[in-house]
Design a protein around this motif. Structure first.
Motif, PDB file in Angstrom:
ATOM      1  N   TYR A   1       0.804  -1.216   0.000  1.00  0.00           N
ATOM      2  CA  TYR A   1       0.000   0.000   0.000  1.00  0.00           C
ATOM      3  C   TYR A   1       0.841   1.273   0.000  1.00  0.00           C
ATOM      4  O   TYR A   1       0.326   2.362  -0.213  1.00  0.00           O
ATOM      5  N   LYS A   2       2.129   1.135   0.265  1.00  0.00           N
ATOM      6  CA  LYS A   2       2.967   2.302   0.547  1.00  0.00           C
ATOM      7  C   LYS A   2       2.924   3.368  -0.545  1.00  0.00           C
ATOM      8  O   LYS A   2       2.754   4.544  -0.267  1.00  0.00           O
ATOM      9  N   GLU A   3       3.084   2.993  -1.795  1.00  0.00           N
ATOM     10  CA  GLU A   3       3.162   3.976  -2.876  1.00  0.00           C
ATOM     11  C   GLU A   3       1.825   4.277  -3.546  1.00  0.00           C
ATOM     12  O   GLU A   3       1.766   5.112  -4.445  1.00  0.00           O
ATOM     13  N   LEU A   4       0.757   3.610  -3.126  1.00  0.00           N
ATOM     14  CA  LEU A   4      -0.554   3.879  -3.725  1.00  0.00           C
ATOM     15  C   LEU A   4      -1.015   5.294  -3.387  1.00  0.00           C
ATOM     16  O   LEU A   4      -0.747   5.789  -2.291  1.00  0.00           O
ATOM     17  N   PRO A   5      -1.742   5.933  -4.298  1.00  0.00           N
ATOM     18  CA  PRO A   5      -2.332   7.231  -3.967  1.00  0.00           C
ATOM     19  C   PRO A   5      -3.304   7.091  -2.792  1.00  0.00           C
ATOM     20  O   PRO A   5      -4.001   6.083  -2.677  1.00  0.00           O
ATOM     21  N   LYS A   6      -3.314   8.103  -1.943  1.00  0.00           N
ATOM     22  CA  LYS A   6      -4.209   8.131  -0.799  1.00  0.00           C
ATOM     23  C   LYS A   6      -5.055   9.389  -0.846  1.00  0.00           C
ATOM     24  O   LYS A   6      -4.573  10.455  -1.214  1.00  0.00           O
ATOM     25  N   TYR A   7      -6.309   9.230  -0.453  1.00  0.00           N
ATOM     26  CA  TYR A   7      -7.244  10.346  -0.371  1.00  0.00           C
ATOM     27  C   TYR A   7      -7.759  10.399   1.061  1.00  0.00           C
ATOM     28  O   TYR A   7      -8.176   9.382   1.609  1.00  0.00           O
ATOM     29  N   VAL A   8      -7.695  11.577   1.655  1.00  0.00           N
ATOM     30  CA  VAL A   8      -8.192  11.774   3.008  1.00  0.00           C
ATOM     31  C   VAL A   8      -9.353  12.748   2.924  1.00  0.00           C
ATOM     32  O   VAL A   8      -9.199  13.868   2.418  1.00  0.00           O
ATOM     33  N   VAL A   9     -10.514  12.318   3.401  1.00  0.00           N
ATOM     34  CA  VAL A   9     -11.694  13.177   3.376  1.00  0.00           C
ATOM     35  C   VAL A   9     -11.791  13.849   4.737  1.00  0.00           C
ATOM     36  O   VAL A   9     -12.047  13.197   5.753  1.00  0.00           O
ATOM     37  N   SER A  10     -11.538  15.157   4.745  1.00  0.00           N
ATOM     38  CA  SER A  10     -11.507  15.883   6.011  1.00  0.00           C
ATOM     39  C   SER A  10     -11.670  17.381   5.770  1.00  0.00           C
ATOM     40  O   SER A  10     -11.097  17.924   4.824  1.00  0.00           O
ATOM     41  N   THR A  11     -12.397  18.016   6.650  1.00  0.00           N
ATOM     42  CA  THR A  11     -12.495  19.482   6.598  1.00  0.00           C
ATOM     43  C   THR A  11     -11.459  20.120   7.515  1.00  0.00           C
ATOM     44  O   THR A  11     -11.274  21.332   7.466  1.00  0.00           O
ATOM     45  N   THR A  12     -10.775  19.305   8.332  1.00  0.00           N
ATOM     46  CA  THR A  12      -9.864  19.877   9.325  1.00  0.00           C
ATOM     47  C   THR A  12      -8.398  19.513   9.135  1.00  0.00           C
ATOM     48  O   THR A  12      -7.535  20.194   9.690  1.00  0.00           O
ATOM     49  N   LEU A  13      -8.084  18.469   8.388  1.00  0.00           N
ATOM     50  CA  LEU A  13      -6.688  18.071   8.215  1.00  0.00           C
ATOM     51  C   LEU A  13      -5.953  19.113   7.387  1.00  0.00           C
ATOM     52  O   LEU A  13      -6.423  19.519   6.322  1.00  0.00           O
ATOM     53  N   SER A  14      -4.802  19.535   7.876  1.00  0.00           N
ATOM     54  CA  SER A  14      -4.027  20.541   7.145  1.00  0.00           C
ATOM     55  C   SER A  14      -3.014  19.852   6.237  1.00  0.00           C
ATOM     56  O   SER A  14      -2.619  18.705   6.471  1.00  0.00           O
ATOM     57  N   ASP A  15      -2.582  20.571   5.209  1.00  0.00           N
ATOM     58  CA  ASP A  15      -1.613  20.016   4.266  1.00  0.00           C
ATOM     59  C   ASP A  15      -0.320  19.601   4.951  1.00  0.00           C
ATOM     60  O   ASP A  15       0.316  18.624   4.546  1.00  0.00           O
ATOM     61  N   ASP A  16       0.085  20.323   5.987  1.00  0.00           N
ATOM     62  CA  ASP A  16       1.339  19.977   6.654  1.00  0.00           C
ATOM     63  C   ASP A  16       1.214  18.748   7.563  1.00  0.00           C
ATOM     64  O   ASP A  16       2.209  18.267   8.102  1.00  0.00           O
ATOM     65  N   ALA A  17       0.013  18.192   7.697  1.00  0.00           N
ATOM     66  CA  ALA A  17      -0.186  16.969   8.474  1.00  0.00           C
ATOM     67  C   ALA A  17      -0.031  15.705   7.622  1.00  0.00           C
ATOM     68  O   ALA A  17      -0.085  14.592   8.147  1.00  0.00           O
TER      69      ALA A  17
END
Length: 192
Positions: free
Chosen positions: A80-96
């Motif tokens: 799974y390491k190199e697969l694209p990931k999508y995070v659905v969030s209104t609060t997660l910042s780019d630097d996280a």
């Protein structure tokens, strides 16, 4: 159009919370997937089968933060390491976003998920993320459920399915199997 697949471990009473246990787990039965059942290797074959279909992963914020703390260095999750990931969030910042765990995109709304599904590419698998799965199911965006159902009643924890009165979603059983330790593999397609 891309398929959105929810995959997870579920108790017989619909709880998907705390399957692996660990710090900060929300109820006293945390870790129920690995406790009290005989290990039967074939009961876990679904996880290996999914790898051939997975082209991207999707998480809610809390699941992303939990998995990002362990999966990038885990041999069990190396594929799974190199697969694209999508995070659905209104609060997660780019630097996280965790470095070294493949390309990660933050989606801010259910509409963003719907737009992603309309694009080119293969299946996107949702791991954990019960609250996200409920929202996406209510919006009619989940296409398939890959479930390992465990012979345990927990009573407490997050449920995969909401309890609100809503239009019913009919499912078609694609595949099922039972194992000697009581685990059931259930693969359902959502009827459109």
């Amino acid at each position: 159009m891309r398929n959105l697949v929810y995959t997870g471990f579920m108790s017989l009473d619909g709880i998907v919370d705390s399957p692996g246990g660990g710090p900060g787990e929300g109820h006293r039965s945390g870790g129920w997937v690995f406790k009290d059942l005989e290990f039967v290797p074939e009961a876990w074959s679904l996880k290996g089968e999914e790898l051939t279909d997975t082209t991207a992963l999707m998480f809610g914020r809390r699941s992303y933060e939990a998995f990002a703390a362990t999966w990038p260095g885990s041999e069990d999750h190396a594929d799974y390491k190199e697969l694209p990931k999508y995070v659905v969030s209104t609060t997660l910042s780019d630097d996280a976003i965790v470095d070294g765990w493949g390309p990660t995109t933050i989606l801010r709304s259910t509409e963003d998920v719907a737009a992603l599904k309309e694009g080119e590419g293969g299946a996107i698998f949702i791991h954990g993320s019960a609250e996200l799965a409920r929202r996406l199911s209510d919006a009619g965006l989940i296409d398939q459920y890959n479930l390992l159902v465990f012979p345990v009643l927990l009573g407490a924890g997050k449920s995969l399915f909401g309890r609100a009165d809503r239009d019913k979603h009919m499912l078609t059983l694609r595949e099922s199997e039972s194992y000697s330790n009581g685990i059931l593999k259930l693969v359902y397609d959502v009827r459109r």
